[in-house]
Design a protein around this motif. Structure first.
Motif, PDB file in Angstrom:
ATOM      1  N   ILE A  33      91.586  49.875  65.576  1.00 25.05           N
ATOM      2  CA  ILE A  33      91.914  51.003  64.712  1.00 25.05           C
ATOM      3  C   ILE A  33      91.601  52.311  65.437  1.00 25.05           C
ATOM      4  O   ILE A  33      90.462  52.580  65.796  1.00 25.05           O
ATOM      5  CB  ILE A  33      91.146  50.928  63.381  1.00 25.05           C
ATOM      6  N   ASN A  34      92.645  53.114  65.645  1.00 24.87           N
ATOM      7  CA  ASN A  34      92.481  54.439  66.239  1.00 24.87           C
ATOM      8  C   ASN A  34      92.401  55.532  65.195  1.00 24.87           C
ATOM      9  O   ASN A  34      91.942  56.648  65.486  1.00 24.87           O
ATOM     10  CB  ASN A  34      93.642  54.747  67.181  1.00 24.87           C
ATOM     11  N   ALA A  35      92.867  55.227  63.960  1.00 29.75           N
ATOM     12  CA  ALA A  35      92.848  56.214  62.881  1.00 29.75           C
ATOM     13  C   ALA A  35      92.962  55.497  61.539  1.00 29.75           C
ATOM     14  O   ALA A  35      93.783  54.589  61.391  1.00 29.75           O
ATOM     15  CB  ALA A  35      93.992  57.213  63.043  1.00 29.75           C
ATOM     16  N   ALA A  36      92.133  55.920  60.588  1.00 35.43           N
ATOM     17  CA  ALA A  36      92.147  55.348  59.242  1.00 35.43           C
ATOM     18  C   ALA A  36      92.120  56.486  58.230  1.00 35.43           C
ATOM     19  O   ALA A  36      91.222  57.329  58.259  1.00 35.43           O
ATOM     20  CB  ALA A  36      90.951  54.423  59.026  1.00 35.43           C
ATOM     21  N   ALA A  67      96.297  52.890  61.490  1.00 37.87           N
ATOM     22  CA  ALA A  67      97.151  52.903  62.674  1.00 37.87           C
ATOM     23  C   ALA A  67      96.263  52.689  63.890  1.00 37.87           C
ATOM     24  O   ALA A  67      95.081  53.040  63.887  1.00 37.87           O
ATOM     25  CB  ALA A  67      97.912  54.227  62.784  1.00 37.87           C
ATOM     26  N   GLY A  68      96.838  52.123  64.928  1.00 41.38           N
ATOM     27  CA  GLY A  68      96.015  51.875  66.112  1.00 41.38           C
ATOM     28  C   GLY A  68      96.781  51.172  67.209  1.00 41.38           C
ATOM     29  O   GLY A  68      98.002  51.306  67.325  1.00 41.38           O
ATOM     30  N   THR A  69      96.052  50.388  67.994  1.00 40.01           N
ATOM     31  CA  THR A  69      96.607  49.719  69.177  1.00 40.01           C
ATOM     32  C   THR A  69      96.394  48.214  69.051  1.00 40.01           C
ATOM     33  O   THR A  69      95.280  47.758  68.777  1.00 40.01           O
ATOM     34  CB  THR A  69      95.914  50.224  70.446  1.00 40.01           C
ATOM     35  N   VAL A  70      97.466  47.449  69.242  1.00 48.33           N
ATOM     36  CA  VAL A  70      97.368  45.991  69.171  1.00 48.33           C
ATOM     37  C   VAL A  70      96.475  45.490  70.297  1.00 48.33           C
ATOM     38  O   VAL A  70      96.669  45.841  71.463  1.00 48.33           O
ATOM     39  CB  VAL A  70      98.762  45.338  69.258  1.00 48.33           C
ATOM     40  N   ARG A  71      95.498  44.671  69.908  1.00 51.20           N
ATOM     41  CA  ARG A  71      94.593  44.115  70.913  1.00 51.20           C
ATOM     42  C   ARG A  71      94.916  42.653  71.225  1.00 51.20           C
ATOM     43  O   ARG A  71      94.850  42.223  72.383  1.00 51.20           O
ATOM     44  CB  ARG A  71      93.140  44.223  70.443  1.00 51.20           C
ATOM     45  N   ARG A  85     101.197  50.664  70.292  1.00 52.41           N
ATOM     46  CA  ARG A  85     100.633  51.547  69.271  1.00 52.41           C
ATOM     47  C   ARG A  85     101.432  51.352  67.986  1.00 52.41           C
ATOM     48  O   ARG A  85     102.679  51.386  68.016  1.00 52.41           O
ATOM     49  CB  ARG A  85     100.654  52.996  69.726  1.00 52.41           C
ATOM     50  N   VAL A  86     100.737  51.170  66.885  1.00 51.50           N
ATOM     51  CA  VAL A  86     101.400  50.741  65.658  1.00 51.50           C
ATOM     52  C   VAL A  86     100.811  51.448  64.445  1.00 51.50           C
ATOM     53  O   VAL A  86      99.666  51.913  64.462  1.00 51.50           O
ATOM     54  CB  VAL A  86     101.266  49.212  65.457  1.00 51.50           C
ATOM     55  N   ALA A 123      87.114  50.788  60.137  1.00 48.36           N
ATOM     56  CA  ALA A 123      86.341  49.954  61.058  1.00 48.36           C
ATOM     57  C   ALA A 123      86.937  50.108  62.445  1.00 48.36           C
ATOM     58  O   ALA A 123      87.967  50.760  62.629  1.00 48.36           O
ATOM     59  CB  ALA A 123      86.404  48.487  60.614  1.00 48.36           C
ATOM     60  N   GLU A 124      86.302  49.493  63.399  1.00 50.38           N
ATOM     61  CA  GLU A 124      86.819  49.561  64.767  1.00 50.38           C
ATOM     62  C   GLU A 124      87.959  48.582  64.997  1.00 50.38           C
ATOM     63  O   GLU A 124      88.796  48.792  65.873  1.00 50.38           O
ATOM     64  CB  GLU A 124      85.675  49.316  65.750  1.00 50.38           C
ATOM     65  N   LEU A 125      87.995  47.493  64.206  1.00 50.24           N
ATOM     66  CA  LEU A 125      89.039  46.477  64.334  1.00 50.24           C
ATOM     67  C   LEU A 125      89.500  46.033  62.947  1.00 50.24           C
ATOM     68  O   LEU A 125      88.731  46.055  61.991  1.00 50.24           O
ATOM     69  CB  LEU A 125      88.521  45.246  65.088  1.00 50.24           C
TER      70      LEU A 125
END
Length: 342
Positions: A33-36, A67-71, A85-86, A123-125
């Motif tokens: 998660i890059n933004a919540a 929104a964030g980055t697929v890990r 990025r999604v 959260a971070e993930l």
């Protein structure tokens, strides 16, 4: 990972360390998660308004605008890959029920709603599935669009439903130009030829509405209904979009709806009360709006990539989540959205 969890209704959430979610199913997608987004629904969750509807077991992680980055992805996922990025549709849906197959996946018969009835994204993930992932255009940043996953999606969904009712020469009244309303206003301007009157109690929100292109702005000072009726020639609006839904806007919205018009309920917390004889004699429609479909979110991202919709945001770190919730509750974020950036 660090996360914001509700331990008890009516008490402040806690920012704490919890185990990382793990990919276990073939359609799973693990997102960094890059933004919540911080939403008024989060306040209602903490207050306990969703206790009986969600049935969630406490403690759990809130946050449904993500929104964030697929890990990492499951073995069957082909529409996204690590590094993408999604933005995430707020529901995790099955794709098999009649609602999903007809494109009405917000009413999926076996969905989960991270942040409402399952662990969410403050959260971070966060763990979701492949059906929730909308890849972002290269010019879009997660922090700029995260709140569009719910606030923007809900506003767009309501406007999209209203579009067939708003022909050239029609009038729409928009109540509440804050976090949802300013997105609804931009969607109206992009998708309809209607004349738009915006009502809000915040002058800052009204100033923003004017800059965005609203045709009339009215301060909610007690005279707004009379003035709005005057603007519409005494007939009221073809469509009223109520982004507040409490504190008296319910009655005001109905009063501003013209004969055979439609009152859209988007904000909530209050009660819509109208005698059935008035519904019949005025032949008005009261229309509920719940989030929006995956296709709605995909369309909204297209408008955003073209610059026709944008968010006004204030960012906070994850450790400042309680400050963000307090600022939202106190009305210190008028005309925009609070965004947590883990």
């Amino acid at each position: 990972m660090r996360a914001v969890r509700v331990h008890e209704y009516g008490q402040r959430p806690v920012v704490e360390s919890v185990p990382d979610p793990v990919v276990s199913g073939p359609w799973d997608v693990l997102v960094e998660i890059n933004a919540a987004g911080v939403c008024r629904t989060d306040l209602h969750i903490v207050e306990g308004q969703w206790k009986d509807k969600s049935g969630v077991e406490l403690p759990y992680v809130i946050g449904h605008e993500n929104a964030g980055t697929v890990r990492e992805v499951g073995s069957a996922v082909s529409n996204t890959a690590p590094g993408d990025r999604v933005i995430l549709h707020p529901l995790v849906t099955c794709g098999l029920c009649r609602a999903c197959r007809s494109g009405d996946d917000v009413h999926c018969e076996s969905s989960t709603f991270p942040g409402i009835n399952a662990d969410g994204g403050m959260a971070e993930l966060m763990l979701t599935n492949a059906r929730a992932v909308v890849r972002l255009d290269g010019g879009l940043e997660p922090a700029d669009v995260a709140a569009l996953a719910d606030a923007g999606l809900t506003a767009y969904h309501a406007v999209r439903k209203a579009v067939p009712l708003l022909h050239a020469g029609s009038h729409v009244v928009l109540i509440g130009a804050g976090g949802l309303g300013h997105i609804g206003l931009q969607s109206l301007l992009a998708m309809t030829p209607a004349e738009i009157t915006v009502i809000d109690r915040s002058q800052e929100a009204l100033d923003l509405a004017s800059r965005l292109g609203a045709h009339h702005v009215l301060r909610a000072d007690g005279s707004q209904v009379a003035t709005a009726l005057e603007i519409t020639g005494g007939r009221g609006a073809h469509v009223v979009l109520d982004f507040v839904g409490e504190g008296g806007t319910e009655a005001e919205g109905l009063a501003l709806t013209r004969q055979a018009g439609s009152y859209f309920v988007i904000g909530y917390g209050g009660r819509v009360e109208i005698p059935t004889i008035d519904v019949i004699s005025r032949e008005i429609n009261v229309i509920g709006n719940l989030v929006g479909s995956y296709n709605d979110l995909d369309e909204l991202m297209a408008l955003t990539a073209r610059g026709e919709v944008s968010l006004r945001t204030r960012t906070y770190s994850l450790d400042e989540a309680l400050d963000a919730l307090a600022d939202l509750d106190a009305g210190r974020i008028p005309g925009g959205r609070a965004i947590l950036v883990p």
